[in-house]
Design a protein around this motif. Sequence first.
Motif, short mmCIF file in Angstrom:
data_model
loop_
_atom_site.label_atom_id
_atom_site.label_comp_id
_atom_site.label_asym_id
_atom_site.label_seq_id
_atom_site.Cartn_x
_atom_site.Cartn_y
_atom_site.Cartn_z
N SER A 89 -2.09 -1.56 11.12
CA SER A 89 -3.38 -1.21 10.53
C SER A 89 -4.38 -2.34 10.74
N LEU A 90 -5.66 -1.98 10.74
CA LEU A 90 -6.75 -2.93 10.83
C LEU A 90 -7.21 -3.32 9.43
N PRO A 91 -8.09 -4.30 9.31
CA PRO A 91 -8.56 -4.73 7.98
C PRO A 91 -9.25 -3.62 7.21
N ASN A 92 -9.27 -3.80 5.90
CA ASN A 92 -10.02 -2.91 5.01
C ASN A 92 -11.48 -3.37 5.02
N THR A 93 -12.32 -2.64 5.72
CA THR A 93 -13.73 -3.03 5.85
C THR A 93 -14.62 -2.39 4.79
N SER A 94 -14.04 -1.63 3.88
CA SER A 94 -14.85 -1.01 2.82
C SER A 94 -15.26 -2.08 1.80
N THR A 95 -16.20 -1.73 0.98
CA THR A 95 -16.66 -2.65 -0.07
C THR A 95 -16.05 -2.36 -1.43
N ASP A 96 -15.48 -1.16 -1.60
CA ASP A 96 -15.03 -0.78 -2.94
C ASP A 96 -13.80 0.13 -2.94
N ARG A 97 -13.06 0.20 -1.85
CA ARG A 97 -11.91 1.12 -1.77
C ARG A 97 -10.62 0.35 -1.47
N PHE A 98 -9.67 0.44 -2.39
CA PHE A 98 -8.32 -0.04 -2.11
C PHE A 98 -7.64 0.91 -1.13
N ARG A 99 -6.59 0.41 -0.49
CA ARG A 99 -5.71 1.27 0.30
C ARG A 99 -4.28 0.94 -0.12
N ARG A 100 -3.92 1.45 -1.28
CA ARG A 100 -2.60 1.16 -1.84
C ARG A 100 -1.57 2.14 -1.28
N SER A 101 -0.35 1.65 -1.15
CA SER A 101 0.72 2.51 -0.61
C SER A 101 2.06 2.07 -1.16
N LEU A 102 2.89 3.05 -1.47
CA LEU A 102 4.29 2.83 -1.84
C LEU A 102 5.11 3.19 -0.61
N ILE A 103 5.86 2.23 -0.10
CA ILE A 103 6.57 2.41 1.16
C ILE A 103 8.07 2.32 0.89
N LEU A 104 8.79 3.32 1.32
CA LEU A 104 10.23 3.37 1.15
C LEU A 104 10.89 3.42 2.52
N HIS A 105 11.99 2.71 2.67
CA HIS A 105 12.75 2.77 3.91
C HIS A 105 14.16 3.28 3.62
N PHE A 106 14.64 4.07 4.54
CA PHE A 106 15.95 4.69 4.44
C PHE A 106 16.70 4.46 5.76
N VAL A 107 18.01 4.63 5.70
CA VAL A 107 18.82 4.62 6.92
C VAL A 107 19.75 5.81 6.89
N PRO A 108 20.02 6.42 8.05
CA PRO A 108 21.01 7.48 8.08
C PRO A 108 22.36 6.97 7.58
N GLN A 109 23.10 7.83 6.92
CA GLN A 109 24.41 7.40 6.44
C GLN A 109 25.37 7.08 7.57
N ALA A 110 25.00 7.44 8.80
CA ALA A 110 25.81 7.08 9.97
C ALA A 110 25.62 5.63 10.37
N SER A 111 24.63 4.95 9.82
CA SER A 111 24.45 3.53 10.12
C SER A 111 25.63 2.73 9.59
N VAL A 112 26.06 1.73 10.35
CA VAL A 112 27.22 0.94 9.94
C VAL A 112 26.87 -0.49 9.57
N GLU A 113 25.61 -0.92 9.87
CA GLU A 113 25.21 -2.27 9.48
C GLU A 113 23.70 -2.34 9.31
N ILE A 114 23.29 -3.35 8.54
CA ILE A 114 21.87 -3.58 8.26
C ILE A 114 21.73 -5.04 7.86
N SER A 115 20.52 -5.59 8.00
CA SER A 115 20.29 -6.97 7.59
C SER A 115 20.62 -7.17 6.11
#
Length: 271
Positions: free
Chosen positions: A210-236
């Motif tokens: 994403s690029l910067p928020n160039t607005s003067t009065d608008r937030f850009r809030r987000s809730l971000i969730l990450h998932f992995v398939p149950q077939a995954s065998v490793e993760i950091s």
Amino acid sequence: MTTLVTATATRREQYDRDGVVQVEGLLDAAEIATIREAFMEQVARDRTAVGAVSEVADDDVLSRYPRFMQPHRRPDLEIGRIARRYLSDRRIVDALTELVGPVYGAQSMFYFKPPSARGQAMHQDNYFLRAHPETCLAAWIAVDDCDAENGALSVVPGSHTMEVVCPEEADAEESFTSGLVRPPEGMEAVQTTMRAGDVLFFHGSLVHGSLPNTSTDRFRRSLILHFVPQASVEISRFYLPLVDPLTGADVTIDEATGGGPCGEVWEGGAH
């Protein structure tokens, strides 16, 4: 121009082709208001309570609104209970299951992105999570209406077919993170436009940013969730334990080498 919104019957087909699908209105206005208010109250009260990552100077607006990492691990806080709940939300989990089969929750984050805040350079999520042999998937929940002006995501449809690559140095004037992954030759970024409550689902190798928020009065809030398939065998290691969305129980798989919350370490090449 590529359309990111599609009918339910063709979500899997679009995901396989583009690596990204936008689902409109998955969360309603009351839910979004609850999420927004809880996270704003938390950042006003104590912005370090949930493992906030501070990558910026003290005079940067993002020092007052740092991104929150893994709030779902703090059930004693309202934001922790909210994040954990959406890691198991049936609407989100069912959509992901339609795309890749059964999943585990791996990460929760909240981005505030107030007016004048820098964006985040193009990157690939699985560079950080190191899920293997499968990849991670994001459920990016818009907590505000967002577009180019206030720094909505741009995505590169089809780039999920490339390997995870080591990033170049990003432009510090534009991005609060340092890594940059360029779109593959012949592919172009598409600017998203989302309403609060829309969810963008995308593949861990998809190039996005994403690029910067160039607005003067608008937030850009987000809730971000990450998932992995149950077939995954490793993760950091940073993302363990995982969460079983059906039972809410913690789940452990093998640790991958390298990776981490901010990608400081990368060993062994791409998956």
